[in-house]
Design an enzyme around this catalytic site. Structure first.
Site, PDB file in Angstrom:
ATOM      1  N   LYS A 194       3.475 -11.042  -8.839  1.00  0.00           N
ATOM      2  CA  LYS A 194       4.442 -10.958  -7.730  1.00  0.00           C
ATOM      3  C   LYS A 194       3.717 -10.382  -6.524  1.00  0.00           C
ATOM      4  O   LYS A 194       3.573  -9.183  -6.368  1.00  0.00           O
ATOM      5  CB  LYS A 194       5.633 -10.066  -8.101  1.00  0.00           C
ATOM      6  CG  LYS A 194       6.829 -10.429  -7.292  1.00  0.00           C
ATOM      7  CD  LYS A 194       7.430  -9.458  -6.325  1.00  0.00           C
ATOM      8  CE  LYS A 194       6.875  -8.404  -5.542  1.00  0.00           C
ATOM      9  NZ  LYS A 194       6.852  -8.680  -4.087  1.00  0.00           N
ATOM     10  N   GLY A 254       8.544 -12.994  -4.238  1.00  0.00           N
ATOM     11  CA  GLY A 254       9.948 -12.619  -4.068  1.00  0.00           C
ATOM     12  C   GLY A 254      10.029 -11.184  -3.616  1.00  0.00           C
ATOM     13  O   GLY A 254       9.003 -10.536  -3.385  1.00  0.00           O
ATOM     14  N   GLY A 302      10.527  -7.166  -3.768  1.00  0.00           N
ATOM     15  CA  GLY A 302      10.144  -6.152  -4.741  1.00  0.00           C
ATOM     16  C   GLY A 302      11.312  -5.671  -5.575  1.00  0.00           C
ATOM     17  O   GLY A 302      11.215  -5.536  -6.796  1.00  0.00           O
ATOM     18  N   VAL A 319      12.458  -9.479  -7.768  1.00  0.00           N
ATOM     19  CA  VAL A 319      11.468 -10.023  -8.714  1.00  0.00           C
ATOM     20  C   VAL A 319      10.599  -8.898  -9.296  1.00  0.00           C
ATOM     21  O   VAL A 319      10.360  -8.841 -10.503  1.00  0.00           O
ATOM     22  CB  VAL A 319      10.592 -11.087  -8.012  1.00  0.00           C
ATOM     23  CG1 VAL A 319       9.490 -11.572  -8.933  1.00  0.00           C
ATOM     24  CG2 VAL A 319      11.454 -12.266  -7.575  1.00  0.00           C
ATOM     25  N   GLY A 320      10.141  -7.989  -8.427  1.00  0.00           N
ATOM     26  CA  GLY A 320       9.294  -6.888  -8.891  1.00  0.00           C
ATOM     27  C   GLY A 320      10.027  -6.040  -9.915  1.00  0.00           C
ATOM     28  O   GLY A 320       9.474  -5.696 -10.972  1.00  0.00           O
ATOM     29  N   GLU A 330      -2.251   1.795  -8.765  1.00  0.00           N
ATOM     30  CA  GLU A 330      -3.175   2.125  -7.667  1.00  0.00           C
ATOM     31  C   GLU A 330      -2.310   2.417  -6.449  1.00  0.00           C
ATOM     32  O   GLU A 330      -1.737   1.499  -5.860  1.00  0.00           O
ATOM     33  CB  GLU A 330      -4.113   0.944  -7.387  1.00  0.00           C
ATOM     34  CG  GLU A 330      -5.066   0.624  -8.520  1.00  0.00           C
ATOM     35  CD  GLU A 330      -6.092   1.713  -8.762  1.00  0.00           C
ATOM     36  OE1 GLU A 330      -6.154   2.686  -7.978  1.00  0.00           O
ATOM     37  OE2 GLU A 330      -6.826   1.608  -9.751  1.00  0.00           O
ATOM     38  N   CYS A 368      -5.744   2.040   1.653  1.00  0.00           N
ATOM     39  CA  CYS A 368      -5.398   3.172   0.782  1.00  0.00           C
ATOM     40  C   CYS A 368      -6.520   4.200   0.767  1.00  0.00           C
ATOM     41  O   CYS A 368      -6.285   5.375   0.555  1.00  0.00           O
ATOM     42  CB  CYS A 368      -5.118   2.669  -0.619  1.00  0.00           C
ATOM     43  SG  CYS A 368      -6.470   1.653  -1.257  1.00  0.00           S
ATOM     44  N   GLU A 372       0.695   9.783   4.133  1.00  0.00           N
ATOM     45  CA  GLU A 372      -0.116   8.589   4.391  1.00  0.00           C
ATOM     46  C   GLU A 372       0.509   7.826   5.554  1.00  0.00           C
ATOM     47  O   GLU A 372       1.661   7.411   5.487  1.00  0.00           O
ATOM     48  CB  GLU A 372      -0.136   7.714   3.135  1.00  0.00           C
ATOM     49  CG  GLU A 372      -1.056   6.531   3.271  1.00  0.00           C
ATOM     50  CD  GLU A 372      -1.015   5.622   2.053  1.00  0.00           C
ATOM     51  OE1 GLU A 372       0.092   5.300   1.585  1.00  0.00           O
ATOM     52  OE2 GLU A 372      -2.097   5.237   1.573  1.00  0.00           O
TER      53      GLU A 372
HETATM   54  P1  NAD Z   1       4.996  -1.183  -1.413  1.00  0.00           P
HETATM   55  O1  NAD Z   1       4.963  -0.153  -2.488  1.00  0.00           O
HETATM   56  O2  NAD Z   1       6.112  -1.174  -0.452  1.00  0.00           O
HETATM   57  O3  NAD Z   1       4.986  -2.652  -2.046  1.00  0.00           O
HETATM   58  C1  NAD Z   1       3.995  -3.064  -2.959  1.00  0.00           C
HETATM   59  C2  NAD Z   1       4.557  -4.180  -3.813  1.00  0.00           C
HETATM   60  O4  NAD Z   1       5.606  -3.661  -4.632  1.00  0.00           O
HETATM   61  C3  NAD Z   1       5.168  -5.328  -3.006  1.00  0.00           C
HETATM   62  O5  NAD Z   1       4.859  -6.557  -3.630  1.00  0.00           O
HETATM   63  C4  NAD Z   1       6.661  -5.036  -3.088  1.00  0.00           C
HETATM   64  O6  NAD Z   1       7.448  -6.179  -2.923  1.00  0.00           O
HETATM   65  C5  NAD Z   1       6.765  -4.469  -4.505  1.00  0.00           C
HETATM   66  N1  NAD Z   1       7.949  -3.640  -4.756  1.00  0.00           N
HETATM   67  C6  NAD Z   1       8.704  -2.948  -3.865  1.00  0.00           C
HETATM   68  N2  NAD Z   1       9.717  -2.325  -4.492  1.00  0.00           N
HETATM   69  C7  NAD Z   1       9.616  -2.614  -5.807  1.00  0.00           C
HETATM   70  C8  NAD Z   1      10.363  -2.255  -6.968  1.00  0.00           C
HETATM   71  N3  NAD Z   1      11.430  -1.468  -6.907  1.00  0.00           N
HETATM   72  N4  NAD Z   1       9.953  -2.721  -8.177  1.00  0.00           N
HETATM   73  C9  NAD Z   1       8.854  -3.506  -8.269  1.00  0.00           C
HETATM   74  N5  NAD Z   1       8.114  -3.893  -7.212  1.00  0.00           N
HETATM   75  C10 NAD Z   1       8.479  -3.449  -5.983  1.00  0.00           C
HETATM   76  O7  NAD Z   1       3.593  -1.080  -0.678  1.00  0.00           O
HETATM   77  P2  NAD Z   1       3.110  -1.879   0.607  1.00  0.00           P
HETATM   78  O8  NAD Z   1       3.794  -1.324   1.806  1.00  0.00           O
HETATM   79  O9  NAD Z   1       3.193  -3.336   0.325  1.00  0.00           O
HETATM   80  O10 NAD Z   1       1.560  -1.466   0.627  1.00  0.00           O
HETATM   81  C11 NAD Z   1       1.085  -0.291   1.214  1.00  0.00           C
HETATM   82  C12 NAD Z   1       0.883   0.787   0.166  1.00  0.00           C
HETATM   83  O11 NAD Z   1      -0.006   0.326  -0.851  1.00  0.00           O
HETATM   84  C13 NAD Z   1       0.228   2.038   0.730  1.00  0.00           C
HETATM   85  O12 NAD Z   1       0.876   3.184   0.235  1.00  0.00           O
HETATM   86  C14 NAD Z   1      -1.196   1.981   0.183  1.00  0.00           C
HETATM   87  O13 NAD Z   1      -1.834   3.209   0.075  1.00  0.00           O
HETATM   88  C15 NAD Z   1      -0.992   1.322  -1.116  1.00  0.00           C
HETATM   89  N6  NAD Z   1      -2.251   0.708  -1.566  1.00  0.00           N
HETATM   90  C16 NAD Z   1      -2.950   1.275  -2.598  1.00  0.00           C
HETATM   91  C17 NAD Z   1      -4.174   0.745  -2.984  1.00  0.00           C
HETATM   92  C18 NAD Z   1      -4.965   1.332  -4.126  1.00  0.00           C
HETATM   93  O14 NAD Z   1      -5.806   0.616  -4.679  1.00  0.00           O
HETATM   94  N7  NAD Z   1      -4.784   2.569  -4.511  1.00  0.00           N
HETATM   95  C19 NAD Z   1      -4.678  -0.366  -2.327  1.00  0.00           C
HETATM   96  C20 NAD Z   1      -3.946  -0.915  -1.278  1.00  0.00           C
HETATM   97  C21 NAD Z   1      -2.724  -0.374  -0.914  1.00  0.00           C
END
Ligand code: NAD
Length: 471
Positions: free
Chosen positions: A169, A200, A202, A205-206, A244, A278, A378
Site C-alpha cells: 500500500k 488507497g 491509510g 486500505v492501510g 521505520e 527521516c 520532526e
Molecule cells: P504517514 O505515517 O502519514 O503515512 C505513511 C503511510 O501510512 C502512508 O501510505 C499512509 O497512507 C499510511 N497510513 C496512514 N494512516 C494509516 C493507518 N491508520 N493504518 C495503516 N496505514 C496508514 O507518513 P508520511 O507523511 O507519508 O511520511 C512522512 C513520515 O515518514 C515522516 O515522519 C518520516 O520521518 C517518516 N519516514 C521514515 C523513514 C525511515 O526509514 N525511518 C523514511 C522515510 C520517511
C-alpha cells in the site's frame, strides 16, 4: 491530466472496487495534474487472498530462482528509469539530481538483494539441531511519499529474497510513480500474486492490511504516530513488525571541526531530500566558543542551497510535497520565532521570486534550546536548529535527549575522538565527516524511531523465522 484507475492484484491490472477519486498535484505549481482511483477494504482483502494463494508455491522457490527474479526486476525498472525520474520530479518535486538518485536506489535495491542472497545460507546446524530460516507468509508493506519507488523496491526485494509474498500500500500521493514501478515489475514476469499493489487511503486500505489475520508481517515506513497505530492493529494477531519511523537527528560539530568541511556536511545532511528526510540532521550542536564563526560560515554557505524549480539543475531544495506539508513547515517556523529562537536565515513565506508552488525558504535558527518545539518535533522540511553547547559531555547529552534515535552525524578533525563520540550516540546509524552510506549495513532506529532493521542480512532476517528440527 493523468488518470490512474487500476490497481494490481494477482498478476493483473484490475479496476478497484473502491471508487473514490483523489487529486494528484505538481508541488512546483500547486496544480492538479491527475487523479487516482483509490482502492478500498474489499480490494485490500482480494490482494491479501491473492498473496496467500501465491505463498504456497513461491515459498518453495529455490534461491537461484529468486536471484534470477531479483535481477529481472532490476532490469525491468532500469528500462523505465527515465519515466520514473520524470514522475518523481513532476509528482514529488525532487530536484533533478535527487530524482535520478531515487530511481537508481530503487533498481539498486533489487540488485543488492540478489547479491546478498548469493552468500546467504538459509540452513545451518546448531548443536544437534538443523535450523532453517523460513519465510513468514503474506507481508503487508505500507510506504510514505518521500521516496516512493525506493521504499517499494527495498521492501519488495526482501520479501522476494525471503520467499514470502506481499500486498503493497503505497502513499496515495505517489500514484504516478507507483504506476510506473508497477508496470515495470509486471514486465519482469513475477509469478501472479507474489506482489500486489493497492493504492488507497491509510485509514482504509492501510488499516485493513494492518489488522488482517492472514498478514503475517508488517513492514512500514512513515510517521511515528501512524507506526503506533499499526503496531496496535497488528498486536491482535501477533504480526511481526518492522517500523521505520521519524527522526530528529543530531549533527554534533566538535570543537576541533574544520568548518570548511563541517558546514557543507551539516547543510547537506539537514536539507537532504528538501528536508523531507527521516534521517535529516535537523539539530546542529555547535560549541559556544566557535558559534559566531559557525554562524558566519553558514550564512555564506547557504547561498549554495537554493530553493526553487526542481527542473533547474542548480536547485538543491525543491518544493514541499503538498499544501498541508507547506503549512506544517510554516507553522514550525512561526513557532521557532515565537519561542525566541534567533533567525539566522530564511523565515516564513515563499522564497523571493518563487512561483505558486509549495516552496519554502531554507531556514536556520540559532540559539535554540533543546527543549524548544523546533528542537523536539520532526518538521520534515528545510528548517534547521543550531543548539550551542559548552562541553563534549553536554553535546552528547543534548544529542541523546530526544524521543527519536534514527540517525546521527559527527564532524571533527580527530577521528579517534569523533568515533568515541559516535559510540556514545543512541542512534541506529552514525555518519562521521560525510562518510558514504553503507547500503548493506543495518538501517533503523532506537526509541520512537522504530522497531527492527532493514538493509543487508539484518533486513533479510526480519522477513524470516528460524525453525529448529532435532532428531
Ligand atoms: P504517514 O505515517 O502519514 O503515512 C505513511 C503511510 O501510512 C502512508 O501510505 C499512509 O497512507 C499510511 N497510513 C496512514 N494512516 C494509516 C493507518 N491508520 N493504518 C495503516 N496505514 C496508514 O507518513 P508520511 O507523511 O507519508 O511520511 C512522512 C513520515 O515518514 C515522516 O515522519 C518520516 O520521518 C517518516 N519516514 C521514515 C523513514 C525511515 O526509514 N525511518 C523514511 C522515510 C520517511
Amino acid at each position: 491530466m493523468t488518470l490512474i484507475d487500476q490497481i494490481y492484484i494477482d498478476g493483473a491490472f484490475v479496476t478497484p472496487h473502491g471508487a473514490e477519486l483523489f487529486d494528484l498535484h505538481n508541488p512546483a505549481t500547486a496544480q492538479v495534474i491527475g487523479q487516482v482511483r483509490l482502492a478500498d477494504e474489499v480490494d485490500a482483502r482480494n490482494a491479501i487472498a491473492a498473496a496467500k494463494r501465491a505463498f504456497a508455491s513461491f515459498s518453495r522457490s529455490t534461491k537461484a530462482e529468486r536471484i534470477a527474479l531479483l535481477h529481472r526486476l532490476a532490469d525491468a525498472l532500469e528500462v523505465r528509469r527515465a519515466d520514473l525520474i520524470e514522475a518523481v520530479i513532476e509528482e514529488y518535486g525532487a530536484p533533478m539530481s535527487r530524482s535520478a538518485w531515487m530511481a537508481d536506489y530503487a533498481l539498486g535495491a533489487f540488485r543488492m538483494a540478489a547479491q546478498m542472497l548469493e552468500t546467504y545460507d538459509f540452513k545451518r546446524e546448531i548443536g544437534t539441531a538443523r535450523v532453517t530460516m523460513e519465510p513468514l507468509g503474506v507481508v503487508g508493506i505500507i510506504t510514505p511519499w518521500n521516496a516512493n519507488a525506493g521504499f517499494i523496491a527495498g521492501k519488495l526485494a526482501m520479501v522476494i529474497a525471503s520467499g514470502s509474498t506481499c500486498v503493497i500500500k503505497p502513499s496515495e500521493m505517489s500514484a504516478i510513480q507507483t504506476q510506473i514501478v508497477t508496470e515495470a515489475l509486471h514486465e519482469a514476469g513475477v509469478p501472479a500474486g507474489v506482489f500486489n499493489i493497492v493504492t488507497g487511503r491509510g485509514d482504509v486500505v492501510g488499516a485493513e492490511i494492518a489488522a488482517h489475520r492472514d498478514v503475517a508481517k508488517l513492514s512500514f515506513t512513515g510517521s511515528t504516530a501512524t507506526g503506533r497505530a499499526i503496531l496496535r492493529a497488528g498486536a491482535e494477531s501477533f504480526k511481526r513488525v518492522t517500523l521505520e519511523l521519524g527522526g530528529k537527528s543530531p549533527m554534533v560539530v566538535l570543537e576541533d571541526a574544520d568548518f570548511a568541511q563541517a558546514i557543507p556536511f551539516a547543510l547537506n545532511a539537514g536539507f537532504l531530500n528538501s528536508g523531507q528526510a527521516c534521517i535529516a540532521g535537523s539539530r546542529i550542536l555547535v560549541p559556544t566558543s566557535r558559534l559566531a564563526a559557525f554562524e558566519a560560515g553558514i550564512r555564506d554557505a547557504i547561498t549554495s542551497f537554493p530553493s526553487g524549480d526542481p527542473r533547474d539543475p542548480t536547485t538543491v531544495i525543491g518544493p514541499m510535497v503538498s499544501a498541508r506539508q507547506w503549512e506544517r513547515v510554516q507553522s514550525y517556523i512561526a513557532k521557532g520565532l515565537e519561542e525566541g529562537a534567533r533567525l539566522l536565515s530564511g523565515g516564513e513565506g515563499r522564497p523571493e521570486g518563487a512561483a505558486d508552488g509549495w516552496f519554502v525558504k531554507p531556514t536556520i535558527f540559532t540559539d535554540v534550546r533543546n527543549d524548544m518545539t523546533i528542537a523536539r518535533e520532526e518538521i520534515f522540511g528545510p528548517v534547521l536548529a543550531i543548539i550551542p553547547y559548552d562541553s563534549e559531555e553536554q553535546a552528547i547529552a543534548l544529542a541523546n535527549d530526544t524521543d527519536y534515535g534514527l540517525h546521527a552525524y559527527v564532524a571533527g578533525r580527530d577521528e579517534t575522538r569523533a568515533r568515541a563520540v559516535a559510540d556514545q550516540l543512541v542512534a541506529g546509524r552514525v555518519i562521521i565527516n560525510a562518510a558514504p552510506m553503507e547500503m548493506s549495513a543495518p538501517f533503523g532506529g532506537f526509541k520512537q524511531s522504530g522497531i527492527g532493521r532493514e538493509g543487508g542480512t539484518f533486513g533479510l532476517e526480519a522477513f524470516l523465522e528460524p525453525k529448529a528440527v532435532m532428531g
